[in-house]
Enzyme design. Structure first.
Site, PDB file in Angstrom:
ATOM      1  N   GLY A  43      -6.188 -99.150 -15.108  1.00 22.14           N
ATOM      2  CA  GLY A  43      -6.107-100.486 -15.669  1.00 22.14           C
ATOM      3  C   GLY A  43      -4.726-101.089 -15.753  1.00 22.14           C
ATOM      4  O   GLY A  43      -3.742-100.549 -15.264  1.00 22.14           O
ATOM      5  N   LYS A  44      -4.654-102.238 -16.446  1.00 25.95           N
ATOM      6  CA  LYS A  44      -3.447-103.046 -16.501  1.00 25.95           C
ATOM      7  C   LYS A  44      -2.304-102.341 -17.214  1.00 25.95           C
ATOM      8  O   LYS A  44      -1.152-102.419 -16.801  1.00 25.95           O
ATOM      9  CB  LYS A  44      -3.745-104.374 -17.197  1.00 25.95           C
ATOM     10  CG  LYS A  44      -4.705-105.278 -16.426  1.00 25.95           C
ATOM     11  CD  LYS A  44      -4.941-106.573 -17.184  1.00 25.95           C
ATOM     12  CE  LYS A  44      -5.919-107.482 -16.436  1.00 25.95           C
ATOM     13  NZ  LYS A  44      -6.180-108.735 -17.176  1.00 25.95           N
ATOM     14  N   GLN A  45      -2.626-101.661 -18.312  1.00 20.90           N
ATOM     15  CA  GLN A  45      -1.570-101.021 -19.094  1.00 20.90           C
ATOM     16  C   GLN A  45      -0.861 -99.951 -18.280  1.00 20.90           C
ATOM     17  O   GLN A  45       0.365 -99.844 -18.297  1.00 20.90           O
ATOM     18  CB  GLN A  45      -2.152-100.419 -20.372  1.00 20.90           C
ATOM     19  CG  GLN A  45      -1.100 -99.844 -21.301  1.00 20.90           C
ATOM     20  CD  GLN A  45      -1.694 -99.375 -22.623  1.00 20.90           C
ATOM     21  OE1 GLN A  45      -2.891 -99.459 -22.838  1.00 20.90           O
ATOM     22  NE2 GLN A  45      -0.849 -98.875 -23.501  1.00 20.90           N
TER      23      GLN A  45
ATOM     24  N   GLU B 271      -5.282 -88.218 -25.334  1.00 20.70           N
ATOM     25  CA  GLU B 271      -5.589 -87.623 -26.636  1.00 20.70           C
ATOM     26  C   GLU B 271      -7.097 -87.468 -26.756  1.00 20.70           C
ATOM     27  O   GLU B 271      -7.865 -88.144 -26.083  1.00 20.70           O
ATOM     28  CB  GLU B 271      -5.067 -88.530 -27.746  1.00 20.70           C
ATOM     29  CG  GLU B 271      -5.089 -87.911 -29.131  1.00 20.70           C
ATOM     30  CD  GLU B 271      -4.481 -88.823 -30.180  1.00 20.70           C
ATOM     31  OE1 GLU B 271      -4.369 -88.378 -31.333  1.00 20.70           O
ATOM     32  OE2 GLU B 271      -4.120 -89.965 -29.855  1.00 20.70           O
TER      33      GLU B 271
ATOM     34  N   TYR C  54      11.079 -89.721 -30.014  1.00 22.84           N
ATOM     35  CA  TYR C  54      11.717 -91.008 -29.741  1.00 22.84           C
ATOM     36  C   TYR C  54      12.849 -91.261 -30.740  1.00 22.84           C
ATOM     37  O   TYR C  54      13.937 -91.715 -30.369  1.00 22.84           O
ATOM     38  CB  TYR C  54      10.717 -92.162 -29.825  1.00 22.84           C
ATOM     39  CG  TYR C  54       9.437 -91.987 -29.053  1.00 22.84           C
ATOM     40  CD1 TYR C  54       9.385 -91.163 -27.931  1.00 22.84           C
ATOM     41  CD2 TYR C  54       8.268 -92.636 -29.450  1.00 22.84           C
ATOM     42  CE1 TYR C  54       8.195 -91.001 -27.222  1.00 22.84           C
ATOM     43  CE2 TYR C  54       7.086 -92.487 -28.747  1.00 22.84           C
ATOM     44  CZ  TYR C  54       7.048 -91.658 -27.649  1.00 22.84           C
ATOM     45  OH  TYR C  54       5.875 -91.498 -26.962  1.00 22.84           O
TER      46      TYR C  54
ATOM     47  N   GLU D 235       5.776 -78.468 -35.789  1.00 26.66           N
ATOM     48  CA  GLU D 235       4.977 -78.923 -36.927  1.00 26.66           C
ATOM     49  C   GLU D 235       3.980 -77.850 -37.322  1.00 26.66           C
ATOM     50  O   GLU D 235       3.893 -76.782 -36.687  1.00 26.66           O
ATOM     51  CB  GLU D 235       4.246 -80.223 -36.589  1.00 26.66           C
ATOM     52  CG  GLU D 235       3.302 -80.132 -35.415  1.00 26.66           C
ATOM     53  CD  GLU D 235       2.772 -81.484 -34.957  1.00 26.66           C
ATOM     54  OE1 GLU D 235       1.626 -81.519 -34.456  1.00 26.66           O
ATOM     55  OE2 GLU D 235       3.479 -82.499 -35.075  1.00 26.66           O
TER      56      GLU D 235
ATOM     57  N   HIS E 275      -2.357 -85.149 -35.611  1.00 28.68           N
ATOM     58  CA  HIS E 275      -2.465 -84.512 -34.308  1.00 28.68           C
ATOM     59  C   HIS E 275      -3.630 -83.537 -34.286  1.00 28.68           C
ATOM     60  O   HIS E 275      -3.925 -82.877 -35.285  1.00 28.68           O
ATOM     61  CB  HIS E 275      -1.186 -83.741 -33.974  1.00 28.68           C
ATOM     62  CG  HIS E 275      -0.038 -84.610 -33.602  1.00 28.68           C
ATOM     63  ND1 HIS E 275       1.275 -84.225 -33.751  1.00 28.68           N
ATOM     64  CD2 HIS E 275       0.013 -85.859 -33.074  1.00 28.68           C
ATOM     65  CE1 HIS E 275       2.066 -85.185 -33.331  1.00 28.68           C
ATOM     66  NE2 HIS E 275       1.326 -86.189 -32.925  1.00 28.68           N
TER      67      HIS E 275
END
Length: 650
Positions: free
Chosen positions: A18-20, A97, A160, A210, A253
């Site tokens: 798709g577009k994304q 995910e 990030y 984590e 998560h």
């Protein structure tokens, strides 16, 4: 489904839809990533001016890529991964995910039969080389510039903000490996560390772990060996999320929860600190700490801990391998998580009776022994966990092959011996294990935990079950439409309406915490865990964990405020957003709109970092509303704590 093929320092492939995904590919091209083609099943042509081939095998023959990035949704991702393995693509990066756990077990069983392919993910932001200008993933590019720091992380948002911290410190990054937050990631933190120490561009390393699994303890073992045999080892700083995680809950998560016998976040921190890693409590500290370590100084200051030298703390890792046993009794609302489905004990007993297992009417708690079927995250295999008592710290794991439907290849005699059971109990124990394995496979469980008691009947011993805690992978239903009958076993009575109402449908994960008065709203599970932990270090008390699902839009912000405000304990709301995939100014506009629409009477502290952070902070500051904008986490946390103590209503 389209597969775009990338080339970094070598060549790579990437599966898109798709577009994304096309926008992602175009952005990566502009940044410098070399894309050499793509795949659309059954078709040939061009896309973005690049050749499109009908399948991955032909793409391998014609384009000869070295890696593939798989971007399709969870229900398509398993097939795409298998296709890439069959085509022998060396590196496979899966970002999807909610791929069902048992699908990933099958993938790992296939990977074990070959030595050509490496999988990164699933549930991974991908891999990015700032030095090589190659991105296979969806990392926010403004955070990454060529530099000296390698990052290996389970959390995307934390990686990030770590990258942004190294930029602010003038260090930049060499490579960032997002191993992902899945239950069974294809590449471990230890393997990521190995890659980074062998990378000539990497001078220092940030490790982000984590709650859940043993990966960080295995990384600590590796670091110990690395430091022992290396003259000038690269400095390593680490952060572990989930210190304040709720026992028995999945913290956003898929893999962020502890199975029986697995270590706590504090166990992991002590293990890493004990082998010489500097521990930070917030990702914004990585840059200054690693800069200090690279200059030969010992990092100090708030939110930083060191062992004072590896030789002083060699015993810590052994201590960390003795976790507190997980409770069998479920906390209220434990079955509300979107990746899990717990059922009542009576429903669990009914399933076992159908397989001929005896259920004890009454049992002495002191005589109970742990018997469970789950996954061994280290070996990426299903396993039986057995303990001679109800204490999981005494448990041993017995792996069996994926695909066993009731007759696992485990030694019942060895299990009985470890559980300190009479040899005559083998037949009864074997029947119980076979029943558990059958339910595990049939219902796509992630944990079938029981307590068994021996029943002596003269010349032989039989096994009866005294308690049961059964958890099934809800992703099998939500992503692929399987296990619909298991949904009927859901225990709605135990659920908190605030945790499963509108927010669950919107992809928002909301979990109430005890004794808190500061509501938290965060984008990203790892960052949400860390926000709760770091607030506690600053003297505050979070009332909830809330992950908006990675992106904070005006609608998700509004929904999040609504659910937080259902808790009368909340005296202040702390919004901690890292504007990576979503721009900071868009987030700020959403906060202002939501505040006005809801006519909120609780003060809100907003910390926006990342893309367009200055504009976002300006929008908050000039809104004319009782919103308090900050850049620094410590200052924002201090203000939220102050407002909560004052208990002001606007």
């Amino acid at each position: 489904m389209k597969t775009h093929t990338y080339s970094c320092s070598r060549t790579c492939t990437h599966t898109n839809l798709g577009k994304q995904a096309t926008a992602n590919a175009r952005e990566s091209l502009e940044w410098g990533t070399k894309i050499i083609g793509g795949v659309t099943p059954g078709r040939e042509g061009e896309h973005l001016g690049l050749p499109v081939l009908p399948n991955v095998r032909k793409a391998m023959e014609v384009l000869k890529p070295d890696a593939t990035g798989i971007y399709v949704a969870a229900h398509q991702a398993t097939g795409a991964i298998e296709e890439a393995i069959e085509a022998e693509v060396p590196l496979i990066v899966a970002v999807a995910e909610h791929i069902p756990l048992h699908d990933m077990l099958r993938i790992h069983s296939i990977l074990k039969t070959q030595s050509t392919c490496r999988l990164v993910g699933a549930n991974s932001p991908g891999i990015i080389s700032a030095v090589g200008k190659c991105r296979i993933g969806f990392q926010p590019l403004p955070c990454f510039e060529p530099g000296r720091i390698g990052i290996v992380a389970r959390s995307g948002t934390l990686s990030y903000e770590t990258a942004a911290s190294t930029l602010r410190s003038g260090l930049g990054q060499s490579m960032c490996i997002g191993v992902g937050g899945d239950i069974l990631p294809g590449t471990s933190i230890r393997e990521g560390l190995q890659i980074l120490v062998e990378d000539n561009d990497t001078e220092g390393i940030a490790l982000i772990g984590e709650i859940g699994g043993d990966a960080e303890l295995e990384a600590a073992d590796w670091i110990r060996e690395y430091r022992a045999k290396t003259t000038n080892p690269k400095p390593i700083a680490a952060l572990i999320g989930g210190v304040k995680a709720v026992p028995g809950r999945i913290m956003g998560h898929a893999g962020a929860f502890a199975l029986p016998g697995e270590p706590s976040a504090l166990d992991k921190i002590e293990a890493l600190k004990g082998v010489g890693a500097a521990i930070v409590n917030h990702p914004s500290r990585f840059g200054p700490v690693l800069k200090s370590m690279l200059s030969g100084s010992t990092p100090t200051g708030a939110g930083v801990a060191t062992s004072g030298g590896i030789s002083q703390r060699r015993e810590m890792h052994t201590i960390a391998r003795r976790p507190v046993s997980a409770r069998l009794v479920l906390p209220k609302g434990v079955n509300s998580q979107k990746r899990t489905l717990y059922i009542t004990q009576s429903a669990a007993f009914d399933l076992l009776r159908r397989h001929g297992v005896s259920i004890a009417e009454k049992a002495n708690p002191g005589a109970q022994k742990l018997l469970a079927v789950t996954v061994n995250r280290s070996t990426r295999s299903p396993c039986v966990i057995a303990s001679p008592s109800s204490d999981a710290s005494e448990a041993a794991k017995f792996d069996f092959a994926y695909g066993a439907s009731g007759n696992p290849d485990v030694s019942v005699a060895a299990l009985a011996e470890h559980m300190r059971l009479d040899a005559s109990s083998a037949d009864s124990l074997g029947q119980a294990i076979s029943a558990l394995v059958a339910v595990f496979a049939e219902k796509e469980a992630f944990l079938l935990e029981t307590r068994v008691v021996p029943n002596n009947n003269g010349d032989r011993t039989t096994i009866e079950l005294a308690a049961a805690r059964f958890g099934f992978d809800d992703a099998a239903f939500r992503s692929c439409g399987r296990q619909a009958d298991a949904q009927g076993l859901r225990d709605a009575v135990a659920e908190d309406p605030a945790e499963v109402g509108v927010v669950e449908k919107d992809g928002i994960v909301y979990i109430k915490l005890e004794d808190g008065d500061i509501g938290t709203l965060v984008n990203g599970a790892g960052l949400a865990m860390n926000t709760v932990d770091a607030l506690a270090d600053a003297g505050g008390r979070a009332a909830n964990f809330l992950d908006t699902g990675g992106k904070a839009t005006s609608e998700t912000v509004k929904r999040s405020f609504e659910v937080i405000l259902t808790d009368p304990r909340v005296k202040c709301i702390f919004v901690n957003i890292f504007g990576g995939l979503t721009r900071g100014d868009m987030i700020a506009d959403g906060i202002v709109m939501a505040f006005r629409d809801l006519r909120m009477s609780v003060p809100v502290v907003v910390r926006i970092r990342g893309t367009n952070e200055k504009e976002g902070q300006r929008i908050i500051a000039e809104s004319g509303l009782p919103l308090f904008a900050f850049d620094d986490f410590d200052e924002a946390a201090a203000k939220a704590i102050e407002l909560a103590k004052e208990g002001l209503h606007l």
